[in-house]
Design an enzyme around this catalytic site. Sequence first.
Site, mmCIF file in Angstrom:
data_model
loop_
_atom_site.group_PDB
_atom_site.id
_atom_site.type_symbol
_atom_site.label_atom_id
_atom_site.label_comp_id
_atom_site.label_asym_id
_atom_site.label_seq_id
_atom_site.Cartn_x
_atom_site.Cartn_y
_atom_site.Cartn_z
ATOM 1 N N HIS A 74 -3.354 -5.654 8.984
ATOM 2 C CA HIS A 74 -4.127 -4.483 8.552
ATOM 3 C C HIS A 74 -4.875 -4.803 7.268
ATOM 4 C CE1 HIS A 74 -1.921 -1.058 10.857
ATOM 5 N NE2 HIS A 74 -2.183 -2.078 11.621
ATOM 6 N N TYR A 203 -1.995 7.857 4.992
ATOM 7 C CA TYR A 203 -1.146 8.570 4.031
ATOM 8 C C TYR A 203 -1.836 9.916 3.780
ATOM 9 C CZ TYR A 203 1.406 4.244 2.979
ATOM 10 O OH TYR A 203 2.191 3.113 3.064
ATOM 11 N N PRO A 295 10.044 4.947 -0.338
ATOM 12 C CA PRO A 295 9.307 4.148 0.652
ATOM 13 C C PRO A 295 7.784 4.296 0.625
ATOM 14 C CG PRO A 295 10.474 5.966 1.724
ATOM 15 C CD PRO A 295 10.906 5.977 0.299
ATOM 16 N N LYS A 299 7.603 -1.066 -0.203
ATOM 17 C CA LYS A 299 7.910 -2.244 -1.012
ATOM 18 C C LYS A 299 9.334 -2.787 -0.921
ATOM 19 C CE LYS A 299 4.015 -3.045 -2.908
ATOM 20 N NZ LYS A 299 3.326 -3.866 -1.948
ATOM 21 N N TYR A 387 -0.588 -2.763 -3.319
ATOM 22 C CA TYR A 387 -0.116 -2.562 -1.941
ATOM 23 C C TYR A 387 0.019 -3.889 -1.196
ATOM 24 C CZ TYR A 387 0.730 0.117 2.316
ATOM 25 O OH TYR A 387 1.310 0.663 3.434
#
Length: 395
Positions: A74, A203, A295, A299, A387
Amino acid sequence: MKTRTQVGIVGAGPAGLMLSHLLHLHGIESVVLEASSRKRIEERIRAGVLEQGTVDLLVETGVGERLKRQGLFHGGIELRFSSAGHRIDFRELTGGKGVVIYAQHEVIKDLVAARLSAGAQIIFEALDVRIQGLDELTPSIHFENEGTRHELSCDFIAGCDGFHGACRPSIPEGVITAYEQIYPFGWLGILAQAAPSSEELIYAYHERGFALHSMRSPEISRLYLQCSPNEDLSEWPDERIWAELQRRFELSKHWRLTEGPILQKSVTGMRSFVAEPMQFGKLFLAGDSAHIVPPTGAKGLNLAIADVRVLVSGLTEFYESGKMELLKRYSEICLRRVWKVQRFSWWMTSMLHRHASTNPFDERRQLAELDYVTSSRAGSQTLAENYVGLPMEVI
Ligand code: RFL
Ligand code: PHB
């Protein structure tokens, strides 16, 4: 029964198995003691997002064959709020980096298979683990397996037994300082037999609470919705879950999540936790036994693997030269990354969740933050570089 090894590892999660695998590649012997059965650890549904650095390590050390075939690369994520979607383009913002979606229990299967085929000892259903002699030359692990008590003496012990394990509590009182924050919400997670509704993770910030769209394969979706930390799953029949998810992912244009049979449901509480230092005498804590992140930043597994890399460097230095320099600095080296990852996970969590004490000022501030992160290059880049994974510490 008495046996001996160089490194005794408690816990066969990503931290313990990866540690055993990397030590083997450096010619260092270990024994892994796991409380659960092999079946259970290979089926436990947990994380799904692997940083590029984690993927590279798995591939370079020969346990990435299935990951290369089945992992989904991704190059970005979507942040969805005020009924509109905004893409954060990791590839463009980080010079080509991204993440790979590959389930944690698949990583576990690959590591267990590699360790067993190399002749390693993983003792499943090792019960009542007790640690002794941490400040002596030869510490030992006492446990029960198939009705017999065993004593494993070691040069070092790695506590890779997660947040509720036996290793951290075996450190004498007063040595460790715990830093902790518990959040007033949890995540209700489902695994569904439904094709993902978007190519990338979404998200979503919504007045009814946070929601996350993730996936495991082109046929299986993984979805989460913010709930109370002790939410009663019996109050969540499948139709209610889908209706709630549809509302939280709504867009101003027509868009619907693909629905399908729900294969699994669970509720997870959320906390941030760090134990300092991450070592005492001959014991080194790695992964969730030393720290927990909420979460939202994806990570936990990646941080466990980062600890293990540092521990392997220290143990390799010791067995090659007899020096303890790196091992003495283990905690200090790991904690620099741990705290940066804590900061990121906390920031993502507080930007995206609403709860009872979120007041109208907080709501406006959260929306301004989301607007900033999605409209400013500097804002998007901060999210992207964290990220995909910060570079490993130079040691
Ligand atoms: P684990 O995986 O908990 O493994 C510890 C192992 O130790 C065993 N054990 C014992 N064995 C012997 N004696 C004892 N006394 C023992 N006590 C425990 C346990 O049975 C277990 O097998 O810890 P480790 O290796 O440190 O790995 C940490 C990760 O598992 C964890 O951080 C991640 O799953 C967190 N996480 C995520 N991390 C990511 O990097 N990316 C993600 O996308 C992501 N999503 C998530 C997550 C965790 C979640 N939950 C369920 C907590 C999503 C969720 C919902
Ligand atoms: C998952 O796919 O399980 C997942 C993805 C992203 C997160 C947390 C969990 O932030």
